[in-house]
Write a protein that holds these residues in place. Structure first.
Motif, short mmCIF file in Angstrom:
data_model
loop_
_atom_site.label_atom_id
_atom_site.label_comp_id
_atom_site.label_asym_id
_atom_site.label_seq_id
_atom_site.Cartn_x
_atom_site.Cartn_y
_atom_site.Cartn_z
N ARG A 149 0.83 -1.21 0.00
CA ARG A 149 0.00 0.00 0.00
C ARG A 149 0.86 1.25 0.00
O ARG A 149 0.59 2.19 -0.74
N ASP A 150 1.89 1.29 0.84
CA ASP A 150 2.74 2.49 0.92
C ASP A 150 3.64 2.62 -0.31
O ASP A 150 4.07 3.72 -0.65
N ARG A 151 3.91 1.53 -0.98
CA ARG A 151 4.74 1.57 -2.18
C ARG A 151 4.03 2.29 -3.32
O ARG A 151 4.64 2.94 -4.14
N VAL A 152 2.70 2.17 -3.37
CA VAL A 152 1.93 2.72 -4.50
C VAL A 152 1.04 3.89 -4.13
O VAL A 152 0.26 4.33 -4.95
N SER A 153 1.16 4.41 -2.92
CA SER A 153 0.30 5.53 -2.51
C SER A 153 0.38 6.67 -3.50
O SER A 153 1.38 6.98 -4.06
#
Length: 153
Positions: A149-153
């Motif tokens: 999730r944080d990789r593609v925010s």
């Protein structure tokens, strides 16, 4: 300082048994907390940046190890950062409309109190990428360990 963000020094009382520290006093906070969360992160992990449209606020504290807290005022681009934990016992109050997250500078235990309970069917979590140009230079790492999730925010 970003509007509404507060750095709250914490006092450690030590004796031959160990130490005691008060992490949160509800009467000192702008809003009451409704849920507490504890996370273990390995050195190099970045969690965030997250923000909440419905106004959830967070109180961050590192109870073991050290973290770098990063806050971004999404409307002005102003930033706040503080290294807290073993070397700097402090808590950080963050109004939820500001994007916020932390980097584990060491393996750490991270406690955060929030003013709203998590709603899995209607989550109020939105993201700003860790490498957004407004904050990328605030982190100590250029190759963080990230959730999908944080990789593609």
């Amino acid at each position: 300082m970003i509007d509404g963000v507060q750095l709250i020094p914490l006092r450690r009382f030590e004796d031959e048994r160990g130490w005691f520290m008060e992490l949160m006093r509800g009467s000192a906070l702008p809003r009451p907390v409704k849920q507490s969360n504890l996370a273990f992160s390995r050195r190099g992990v970045i969690r965030g940046l997250h923000y909440h449209e419905r106004g959830q606020c967070d109180l961050f504290a590192c109870v073991q190890g050290s973290v770098r807290v990063v806050v971004l005022d999404r409307s002005t681009g102003e930033t706040f950062t503080a290294d807290i934990g073993d070397g700097n016992p402090a808590a950080v109050w963050i109004p939820g409309h500001h994007a916020h997250g932390y980097e584990a500078l060491t393996d750490c235990l991270f406690l955060y109190h929030v003013t709203e309970e998590y709603e899995p069917d209607e989550p109020d979590e939105h993201g700003v990428p860790w490498n957004d140009p407004r904050v990328v230079d605030l982190w100590s790492t250029r190759s963080p360990i990230l959730s999908d999730r944080d990789r593609v925010s």
